[in-house]
Scaffold this motif. Structure first.
Motif: not given
Ligand SMILES: O=C(O)C(=O)c1ccccc1
Ligand SMILES: Cc1cc2nc3c(=O)[nH]c(=O)nc-3n(C[C@H](O)[C@H](O)[C@H](O)COP(=O)(O)O)c2cc1C
Length: 380
Positions: A183, A180, A280, A194, A98, A126, A229
């Motif tokens: 966070r 994920l 993360r 996303l 991203v 991604v 994902i």
């Molecule tokens: O943010 C992240 O660490 C990551 O790995 C991720 C996973 C999915 C979409 C965007 C980043």
């Protein structure tokens, strides 16, 4: 090879430097001025109470280099050979998705800067830009493809095939992100790259992914990426399937336990990346640098062991290499360079990182990576 005698790296850098942030904290502050709270928080933050994120960098300070002197360090050779290809230095770009949240040029800017400074580029599944778009602007330079497994595994195999055809040289399967991490900063900011479509590059260009959709509406594409994902069923059988579908070397990224490192080797994996995803994913896990020595022991030189999480400067790279890493990957520092100045910003970060690494190796009294792997490190 660098002839240090004729190339004092610090003075070189001073005479070529415009006003650009040098260290990690300065870079982060500069990026903060450029980015909205959502993107800045997404990159900066990590999981839970950020205990592991803090530990990643604080743990480096526990390891001290014990240098040797009078060893004639006038010629430095930082070459490393991995899977038959020799790289000028053991410094890679960690897979980071991203990138358009940091700068409109996203991964294109990073991959071009990486090519210029000969950092092998590991492209994320991604990404905001597609495999073929990155390949088109980095011809001849080394690239690996980082795979996030898809619920529909045919999508994974399609992406791997595209990477092979585009000249990527290895597959990095990330195993710590089957979902994920928790966070809090992103919840606070209500920010999901996303959901905002920043992860589309490799999906919207994938024939198998697109053929799986009922229509091509933006929402349909994004929802299907989010469904794919999430892959909590990932297991060692998938590794066997992946091995059947590619002739490229496969690395597993996210290893923290020496037994997983051993299993990876036994299952025919070609390399591992010791990483906790920059803190993360699961908060409270071991700092990546603390996990490294036991994993290096377990692997016993049979396959390459790359390293990331917490590398902020050249002396960190020296410590990880001295503790047995084959190469190290940088993550957040290049993102802050990207946010601050696009491709030029990434270039400055890589240049400084490379120069500091070289100076640090030489001042440790060693002249090549074999010697560096034997450099004495003490832990307090
Ligand atoms: O943010 C992240 O660490 C990551 O790995 C991720 C996973 C999915 C979409 C965007 C980043
Ligand atoms: C914004 C962001 C996005 C990331 N995206 C990915 C990804 O797509 N795939 C992956 O394997 N790791 C991803 N990572 C993790 C990095 O590869 C790497 O493990 C981490 O950045 C190392 O920590 P450090 O940056 O604090 O040194 C991402 C990290 C960040 C900061």
């Amino acid at each position: 090879m660098t002839n240090i005698k004729n190339n004092d790296l610090l003075l070189d850098t001073i005479s070529s430097t415009e006003n650009f942030p040098i260290n990690f904290n300065e870079l982060e502050q500069a990026a903060k001025q450029k980015l909205a709270a959502g993107p800045f928080g997404y990159i900066r933050s990590s999981a839970g109470g950020e205990e592991t994120y803090r530990k990643n960098t604080e743990s480096f300070a526990k390891y001290s280099i014990v240098p040797r002197f009078l060893t004639d360090v006038s010629v430095l050779n930082t070459e490393v050979t991995i899977f038959g290809r020799t790289y000028p230095h053991p410094l890679f770009i960690a897979p980071v998705g991203v990138n358009k949240i940091a700068h409109v040029d996203g991964e294109i800017a990073v991959a071009k800067a990486a090519a210029k400074y000969e950092f092998p580029y590991i492209q994320s599944t991604v990404s905001s830009y597609a495999i073929e778009e990155i390949a088109a602007v980095t011809e001849g330079s080394s690239k690996w493809y980082q795979l996030y497994w898809s619920q529909n595994k045919e999508i994974s195999f399609s992406m791997v095939k595209r990477a092979e055809e585009a000249g990527y040289e290895a597959i990095v399967l990330t195993v710590d992100t089957v979902m994920l991490g928790w966070r809090e900063e992103d919840i606070r900011n209500q920010f999901s790259p996303l959901k905002r479509g920043f992860a589309k590059g490799n999906y919207a260009s994938d024939p198998v992914f697109m053929a799986s959709l009922p229509d091509y509406d933006e929402d349909t594409i994004i929802n299907s990426i989010i469904e794919n994902i999430y892959h909590p069923s990932l297991n060692w059988d998938n590794i066997a399937e992946l091995k059947e579908r590619t002739s490229l070397p496969i690395l597993i990224k996210g290893i923290l336990h020496p037994d997983d490192a051993k299993l990876a080797f036994e299952k025919g994996i070609d390399g591992i990346i010791v990483s906790n995803h920059g803190g993360r994913q699961l908060d409270g896990v071991i700092a990546s640098i603390d996990a490294l020595p036991t994993i290096v022991d377990a692997v016993a030189g049979r396959i390459p062991v790359l390293f990331d999480s917490g590398i902020r400067r050249g002396s960190d790279a020296v410590k990880a290499l001295a503790l047995g890493a084959t190469a190290v990957c940088i993550g957040r520092p290049f993102l802050w360079g990207l946010a601050s100045g696009g491709q030029a910003g990434v270039e400055r970060v890589l240049e400084n990182f490379l120069q500091e690494t070289k100076v640090s190796i030489s001042l440790s009294g060693v002249r090549n990576l074999n010697e560096l792997h034997k450099l004495k490190i003490v832990k307090s």
